[in-house]
Design an enzyme around this catalytic site. Structure first.
Site, PDB file in Angstrom:
ATOM      1  N   ASN A  84       0.834  -1.186   0.000  1.00 27.29           N
ATOM      2  CA  ASN A  84       0.000   0.000   0.000  1.00 27.29           C
ATOM      3  C   ASN A  84       0.879   1.250   0.000  1.00 27.29           C
ATOM      4  O   ASN A  84       2.096   1.165  -0.047  1.00 27.29           O
ATOM      5  CB  ASN A  84      -0.948  -0.037   1.203  1.00 27.29           C
ATOM      6  N   HIS A 114      23.142   1.943  12.623  1.00 24.89           N
ATOM      7  CA  HIS A 114      24.202   2.922  12.856  1.00 24.89           C
ATOM      8  C   HIS A 114      24.825   2.689  14.227  1.00 24.89           C
ATOM      9  O   HIS A 114      24.140   2.251  15.157  1.00 24.89           O
ATOM     10  CB  HIS A 114      23.640   4.341  12.772  1.00 24.89           C
TER      11      HIS A 114
END
Length: 137
Positions: A84, A114
């Site tokens: 969607n 990270h």
């Protein structure tokens, strides 16, 4: 070893300093831009862009725009895939979707990680780990 080679091995890498990765990121953004700006009725055009962008596109793939990804070639979708509106896939590593997968609006599949340590994180380095979504999900 290049930053791309480090990326593919699941090691810390910096995409901002690797010319090949920078070029691939830009190419994927251009293709996403093309895809997101096609007419909703242009089914053939949308499929053509997906074929150029993604690593594998199964039969009966439908992704409602906008779609955003980092590289595209690391994304594989199986048959009868539906996503969607507002799908984001940060595909520094492989992202595989099986057959008969339905993704709701506003979902993100994010392979990038990270460093927690601010000093290391501020260098721009990251890791990328694969995501696999099985069949009938």
């Amino acid at each position: 070893m290049t930053e791309k080679e480090k990326q593919q091995r699941g090691e810390l890498y910096n995409p901002a300093i690797d010319p090949e990765l920078k070029s691939e990121l830009l190419q994927a953004k251009e293709l996403c831009h093309q895809y997101n700006n096609l007419s909703p009725a242009d089914f053939v055009g949308r499929q053509a862009v997906l074929q150029r962008l993604l690593g594998h596109v199964g039969e009966r793939c439908c992704i409602m725009p906008p779609l955003w990804c980092d590289y595209g070639y690391n994304i594989e979708v199986g048959d009868d895939f539906f996503a969607n509106y507002n799908l984001t896939i940060l595909d520094g590593a492989k992202v595989q979707f099986g057959n008969h997968v339905f993704v709701g609006p506003g979902c993100g599949f994010l392979t990038a990680q990270h460093p927690i340590d601010a000093q290391r994180r501020n260098t721009g380095q990251e890791w990328a780990f694969p995501i696999t979504v099985g069949d009938n999900v």
